[in-house]
Design a protein around this motif. Structure first.
Motif, mmCIF file in Angstrom:
data_model
loop_
_atom_site.group_PDB
_atom_site.id
_atom_site.type_symbol
_atom_site.label_atom_id
_atom_site.label_comp_id
_atom_site.label_asym_id
_atom_site.label_seq_id
_atom_site.Cartn_x
_atom_site.Cartn_y
_atom_site.Cartn_z
ATOM 1 N N LYS A 211 1.732 5.091 -4.945
ATOM 2 C CA LYS A 211 1.152 3.775 -4.700
ATOM 3 C C LYS A 211 0.463 3.686 -3.338
ATOM 4 O O LYS A 211 -0.630 3.140 -3.243
ATOM 5 C CB LYS A 211 2.210 2.691 -4.872
ATOM 6 N N SER B 27 -2.835 5.307 -3.807
ATOM 7 C CA SER B 27 -3.711 4.854 -4.891
ATOM 8 C C SER B 27 -4.075 3.374 -4.804
ATOM 9 O O SER B 27 -5.225 3.012 -5.076
ATOM 10 C CB SER B 27 -3.054 5.154 -6.241
ATOM 11 N N LEU B 28 -3.117 2.516 -4.466
ATOM 12 C CA LEU B 28 -3.471 1.104 -4.353
ATOM 13 C C LEU B 28 -4.415 0.974 -3.150
ATOM 14 O O LEU B 28 -4.102 1.440 -2.068
ATOM 15 C CB LEU B 28 -2.231 0.218 -4.167
ATOM 16 N N GLY B 29 -5.549 0.357 -3.383
ATOM 17 C CA GLY B 29 -6.568 0.300 -2.326
ATOM 18 C C GLY B 29 -7.739 1.214 -2.624
ATOM 19 O O GLY B 29 -8.812 1.082 -2.035
ATOM 20 N N GLN B 30 -7.557 2.148 -3.560
ATOM 21 C CA GLN B 30 -8.653 3.073 -3.900
ATOM 22 C C GLN B 30 -9.864 2.329 -4.464
ATOM 23 O O GLN B 30 -11.000 2.725 -4.215
ATOM 24 C CB GLN B 30 -8.189 4.089 -4.943
#
Lengths: 419, 371
Positions: free
Chosen positions: A360, A363-366
């Motif tokens: 996370k 990946s979160l923010g990608q």
């Protein structure tokens, strides 16, 4: 007279990186050493991939990396079985597959090398994620060994003075922890030497990665994924310095001889996130078939991403900041800046992002990084949905179709590829 | 007809309640995400601390920023902000807890144009002297940053009054839970849950007054004999309020919880033997931890076993939010400790509010029957 097949074989042989053999030997010796630590009267510490390994080296403790081991599990396609076993132990299938594979591996000594050597202590640094905290707590309960946590406050927009004081104090606590559990005093002189070797190793690793600024690139991100293991596991040793010196020479020689990672490099791509360990070869060949080379990545460069904060003459004092400000422990906007700087440096034509179900913080923010790159760099981007170890979360057919579509768009000179 | 409960408006539509409060009081609203927000400082600064639960059921705008493997709290909250449902808020506070909230803060900062943005980067471990000092530093800094953004200095008097109010409010919630545990028939568990949520939304003085009146009223209620199965709920926040009714219909009584929107909110008092700010910080080390924080290796499991014993519960129902990593990591060991103690448990993993009530009811009935 050479047959066409033989010509292809020779070209392929020429492109093979010769240092690979040596690297495999070093890693084999390292694991044998680690597995026989007790016989040598040495202690074993399990440590997170972003953790401060240098004090362990200085104390002659053998560092072992469950994440490196989990990557091997992924690469040897043993991830699914172990992930299923962890689910039978009660762990949700949505959790990090490195953690799941490692937790399932411990009681059965499974995986490609028959399990990791039993730890005498656990060192967890949360500069890469909060998952490692929970993972190491689980392993500390299982192995009933002491756990040291280096808590590196997240740097959304700054590394605060409060955080600096806190992390610096913890470095002293870490040293005390090692003195207590090793039963001998910490050798500052030795630590200084290890610190210098660590910085030298990181500089050499950066230099190796930088050889791909040359067109065509002498190596690819897929090669970096492999050669990364040493800067992660043995940072702070002469072995790393010697090995990367040799690897750098080989890369420079390849440039001189015109040997490239991809035979007819036409497109240069930047990779974001961890590798999809069980499909690295497939992905490498897939992109190569389009004459595309993944020339750099945000992952392997993370192990030299905070060099600017480290000082050779004062490693212990500066490591607090160095370990706090690594690539994953910073805000999404700072990560986007870093990605764009890499695009410029390596002259990338596109960005390939692995939306990694397991990770996370990575990946979160990608999606925002993708948008920023498209807007500011006007480059096409591709998002691949997958996982680093759990093959059940990867669909080869659709991924192939999306890579083909992305490459067609790149060839046509269009921007904004996001299916 | 019974009067409308004092907490109902705040529970039915927290955002409308807060927006009305702001208009009426002419004071700011500061929204936040978790029980680690030192909300006492927000109240002391003259603002309303509003806990965001994430209301949106249909995720549209947030999907362009967050992958589907983010929890419904994170996605729902971002959706609320992007859809303009939080436009009334003056600022947002992101205390450091899990990886998802951490990244939500970044995404929010880059995409939500209105309101000030504060990260309270609390320590992750709470069990060492250096962590205690850092926690105190961060709480003090949060007070300064908040005051700066709201354009006021938080006075010692305001802080003292707030601590008194919060200690009273938390003692009230504690008393309500105890009452519910001792005499489940006098108030339903869904009402207790609603009151806990309202505590994180309402004007804190109005809430404390309302709760005290309710407690006085309930004190005189007759106590019918309890024959139902007693249950403790465990998890982060309950994103499925219907579960209380389903459990009650299935013959169970919820007698306690370890939710961050439940007992973790009111656990522990702010001591007065040190400066207020230090007291606010230290409470976080004294009360039960969230699984995103480290205290020791088995604290939460031991606490759950103790809770079951203290409340004479028959079993535990875990209500976990899907994609909530810290809770999912603790579940196996906590269940293991319950198993060892001979305490039956059941797990619900809730992805969003669309979960099938029928399925939950069937499993609740089967579980309660088995107890």
């Amino acid at each position: 007279m050479t047959t066409p097949d033989k010509t292809i074989d020779e070209a392929r042989e020429r492109r093979k990186i010769k240092c690979v053999k040596k690297m495999k030997e070093i890693m084999t010796h390292y694991y044998i050493d680690a597995k026989t630590a007790a016989d040598q009267g040495k202690k074993v510490a399990w440590i997170t991939s972003g953790g401060p390994v240098e004090p362990l080296i200085a104390m002659d403790v053998i560092p072992v990396y469950p994440e490196n081991h989990a990557a091997m599990i992924g690469a040897s396609k043993m991830g699914v079985d172990l992930c299923i076993q962890s689910e039978e132990m009660g762990y949700a299938p949505d959790l990090c597959s490195y953690a799941r594979a490692d937790i399932a591996c411990a009681p059965v000594e499974g995986g490609p090398i028959g399990g990791l050597p039993r730890p005498d202590m656990l060192i967890c640094c949360n500069n890469i994620c909060g998952t490692v905290l929970k993972w190491y707590e689980a392993q500390a309960r299982f192995f009933k060994v002491p756990l040291f946590i280096l808590d590196t406050p997240f740097c959304h927009t700054e590394f605060s003075e409060e955080a600096r004081r806190y992390v610096r104090r913890q470095i002293d606590e870490y040293i005390q922890f090692l003195e207590q559990h090793c039963g001998r005093p910490f050798d500052r002189e030795r630590m200084n030497a290890v610190g210098r070797l660590s910085i030298e190793g990181q500089r050499l690793w950066q230099a190796v990665l930088d050889t791909t600024t040359h067109k065509p690139a002498p190596m690819s991100a897929f090669d970096a994924f492999f050669h990364l293991a040493l800067i992660v596991t043995l940072r702070g040793t002469q072995t790393v310095v010697d090995y990367y010196t040799e690897l750098l020479q080989e890369m420079q020689a390849r440039i001189a001889q015109g040997i490239s990672a991809v035979e007819n490099e036409e497109y240069r791509l930047l990779w974001d996130n961890l590798p999809i360990w069980f499909r690295t070869r497939w992905l490498s060949e897939k992109f190569a078939a389009h004459n595309a080379c993944l020339v750099a990545d945000t992952y392997t460069s993370a192990w030299c991403s905070s060099l600017q904060y480290l000082r050779e003459d004062d490693f212990v004092d500066t490591m607090a900041e160095g370990y706090s400000r690594i690539y994953l422990n910073i805000g999404v906007d700072a990560m986007a800046e870093s990605v764009m700087a890499m695009i410029d440096k390596y002259q990338a034509d596109g960005l390939v992002m692995h939306s990694n179900r397991s990770c996370k913080p990575y990946s979160l923010g990608q999606y925002d990084i993708q948008r920023i790159v498209r807007e500011k760099k006007k480059l096409p981007t591709l998002m691949i949905e997958a996982d680093m170890v759990d093959e059940r979360l990867f669909a080869e057919g659709p991924t192939a179709t999306r890579i083909d579509a992305f490459m067609e768009m790149l060839k046509a000179g269009q921007n904004g590829a996001r299916a | 007809m019974a009067a409308r409960p004092f907490y109902q408006d705040a529970v039915d539509d927290p955002y409308a309640y807060a927006a009305r409060w702001k208009e009426k009081q002419q004071k700011p609203v500061v929204a936040h995400f978790c029980s680690y927000t030192p909300e006492e400082l927000i109240w002391a600064a003259g603002a309303l601390p509003l806990r965001i639960f994430g209301q949106s059921e249909r995720i549209v705008a947030a999907d362009t920023h967050l992958q589907s493997y983010s929890c419904s709290l994170v996605r729902g909250a971002l959706e609320d902000a992007l859809a303009g449902r939080l436009d009334f808020a003056d600022g947002f506070v992101f205390p450091h807890t899990c990886d998802s909230i951490q990244r939500l803060s970044d995404i929010w900062r880059l995409n939500v144009p209105h309101g000030f943005h504060l990260d309270a980067v609390l320590p992750v471990k709470l069990d060492t002297p250096s962590a205690r000092d850092y926690l105190r530093d961060i709480v003090a800094r949060f007070g300064r940053d908040l005051g700066h953004n709201l354009g006021i200095d938080i006075s010692a008097e305001a802080l003292a009054a707030t601590v008194t109010l919060y200690n009273r409010l938390r003692a009230g919630l504690q008393a309500l839970y105890r009452l519910r545990s001792e005499r489940p028939a006098v108030i339903s568990s869904s009402a207790v849950h609603a009151i806990s949520r309202a505590a994180m939304v309402m004007d804190r003085e109005a809430f404390a007054d309302g709760l005290d009146s309710l407690l006085a009223e309930l004190a005189g209620c007759e106590q019918p004999p309890a024959t139902r199965k007693r249950l403790v709920l465990s998890g982060g926040l309950c994103s499925m309020p219907d579960i209380y009714n389903l459990i009650e219909t299935a013959g169970g009584d919820v007698v306690w919880d370890d939710f961050c929107t439940g007992s973790r909110y009111f656990d522990g008092q702010i001591g007065d033997e040190q400066p207020w700010l230090a007291g606010i910080a230290d409470r976080y080390r004294e009360r039960m931890v969230c699984p995103a924080k480290h205290m020791d290796l088995t604290r939460r499991g031991a606490h759950l076993v103790d809770l079951v014993a203290a409340t004479r519960a028959d079993g535990v129902i875990f209500v976990l939010l899907k994609f909530c990593d810290p809770h999912a990591f603790d579940y196996p060991y906590m269940k293991g400790m319950l198993d060892t103690a001979g305490i039956p448990s059941l797990l619900f993993e809730i992805e969003d509010q669309q979960i099938s009530a029928g399925q939950v009811r069937t499993r609740c009935e089967a579980f309660i029957e088995m107890l």
